[in-house]
Design a protein around this motif. Structure first.
Motif, PDB file in Angstrom:
ATOM      1  N   ASN A  33     -30.144  22.657  54.623  1.00 51.23           N
ATOM      2  CA  ASN A  33     -29.833  21.228  54.717  1.00 51.23           C
ATOM      3  C   ASN A  33     -28.318  20.972  54.610  1.00 51.23           C
ATOM      4  OD1 ASN A  33     -29.244  18.592  53.669  1.00 51.23           O
ATOM      5  ND2 ASN A  33     -31.441  18.310  53.356  1.00 51.23           N
ATOM      6  N   GLU A  35     -26.483  18.306  54.210  1.00 49.74           N
ATOM      7  CA  GLU A  35     -26.004  17.422  53.116  1.00 49.74           C
ATOM      8  C   GLU A  35     -25.990  18.160  51.793  1.00 49.74           C
ATOM      9  OE1 GLU A  35     -28.782  14.385  54.117  1.00 49.74           O
ATOM     10  OE2 GLU A  35     -27.667  14.493  56.001  1.00 49.74           O
ATOM     11  N   ARG A  36     -27.019  18.919  51.536  1.00 50.68           N
ATOM     12  CA  ARG A  36     -27.040  19.711  50.297  1.00 50.68           C
ATOM     13  C   ARG A  36     -25.894  20.720  50.285  1.00 50.68           C
ATOM     14  NH1 ARG A  36     -33.299  21.488  49.038  1.00 50.68           N
ATOM     15  NH2 ARG A  36     -33.752  19.801  47.614  1.00 50.68           N
ATOM     16  N   ALA A  38     -23.019  20.506  51.810  1.00 53.82           N
ATOM     17  CA  ALA A  38     -21.731  19.809  51.647  1.00 53.82           C
ATOM     18  C   ALA A  38     -21.526  19.337  50.209  1.00 53.82           C
ATOM     19  CB  ALA A  38     -21.668  18.625  52.605  1.00 53.82           C
ATOM     20  N   ALA A  39     -22.611  19.136  49.493  1.00 52.54           N
ATOM     21  CA  ALA A  39     -22.508  18.592  48.130  1.00 52.54           C
ATOM     22  C   ALA A  39     -22.168  19.653  47.082  1.00 52.54           C
ATOM     23  CB  ALA A  39     -23.829  17.909  47.751  1.00 52.54           C
TER      24      ALA A  39
END
Ligand SMILES: NC(=O)c1ccc[n+]([C@@H]2O[C@H](COP(=O)([O-])OP(=O)(O)OC[C@H]3O[C@@H](n4cnc5c(N)ncnc54)[C@H](OP(=O)(O)O)[C@@H]3O)[C@@H](O)[C@H]2O)c1
Length: 227
Positions: A33, A35-36, A38-39
């Motif tokens: 994922n 977004e995960r 990038a976080a």
């Protein structure tokens, strides 16, 4: 110290990434994922690699080159969960295809020099109805630890075997049902609570450092499997 954590963007893998990065390790995490990925700020690299794609995993390890420690912390979630009478063989296969076979392939292809830590599950050694497929997958993972430790020496091979841990793995359950399940689990374990990802990360941290420990499976389940 250079560490690769496959499945390092959530739950146990993420807590392990943070713990090792805090201790000064160069950590590379993988996940799917974006977004995960990038976080995760604490790591030197967060790479999108589908662990079930042999091509993607082989390419990842080729470009990563040699490194010190490998942690395998992914799974296909609750695939295969449920009484055998209610699940299909396709669910059982999904449980194996999402964890056992990609763990084996990663172990084959990673150029590790120090240690490998596999994340299994206490279902491997318990008698919980509804966990036949998970027990089979995680039992296979736990059983292969000792021969792998013999084959891959001097690289050490160990597993941590968590009980119920409060992570997004449980997101398939509605919030209230999840909380009820955690409360019931807390009552049955000597530790009196479900696990936190940091509990398992601390055990993985120990195994990464423990140069005289190999071929072992360390339960991190609040006493669930001895209760
Ligand atoms: N939580 C528990 O109660 C519990 C108990 C016993 C054992 N375990 C085991 O602990 C391990 C970690 O679980 P968790 O609770 O931390 O789960 P989680 O919070 O859902 O995290 C799973 C991680 O694996 C990644 N992942 C899953 N499938 C992937 C794939 N095909 N390719 C690449 N990355 C993939 C996810 O990233 P993406 O979402 O980006 O794919 C995520 O980073 C698993 O092996 C699980 O079986 C968990």
């Amino acid at each position: 110290m250079r560490v690769v954590i496959m499945g390092g963007t959530s739950g146990i893998g993420l807590a392990t990434a943070r713990r090792l990065a805090d201790d000064g390790a160069e950590v590379i995490v993988t996940g799917r994922n974006p977004e995960r990925l990038a976080a995760v700020k604490e790591v030197v690299a967060a790479e999108q690699v589908d662990s079930t794609s042999e091509e993607a995993v082989a390419a990842f390890f080729d470009r990563t080159g040699p490194f010190d420690h490998l942690v395998l912390a992914f799974s296909p979630g609750a695939a295969g969960l449920g009484p055998l009478a209610d699940i299909g063989l396709a669910d059982v296969r999904a449980a194996f295809d999402g964890k056992l076979f990609p763990y084996l392939f990663a172990v084959q292809r990673a150029r590790v020099t120090g240690s490998i830590t596999l994340v299994s599950a206490s279902t491997a050694r318990s008698a919980l109805a509804g966990t036949v497929a998970l027990a089979a997958v995680n039992g296979a993972i736990e059983r292969m630890v000792s021969p792998l430790a013999a084959e891959l020496a001097p690289v050490r091979v160990n597993a941590v075997s968590p009980g119920a841990v409060d992570t997004p793995w449980w997101d398939f359950l509605p919030r209230e049902q999840r909380q009820a399940q955690f409360a019931a689990a807390a009552e049955t374990v000597p530790a009196g609570r479900v696990g936190r990802p940091e509990d398992v990360a601390a055990a993985i941290r120990y195994l990464v450092d423990a140069t005289y420990v190999t071929g072992s499976v360390l339960p991190v389940d609040g006493g669930f499997t001895v209760a």
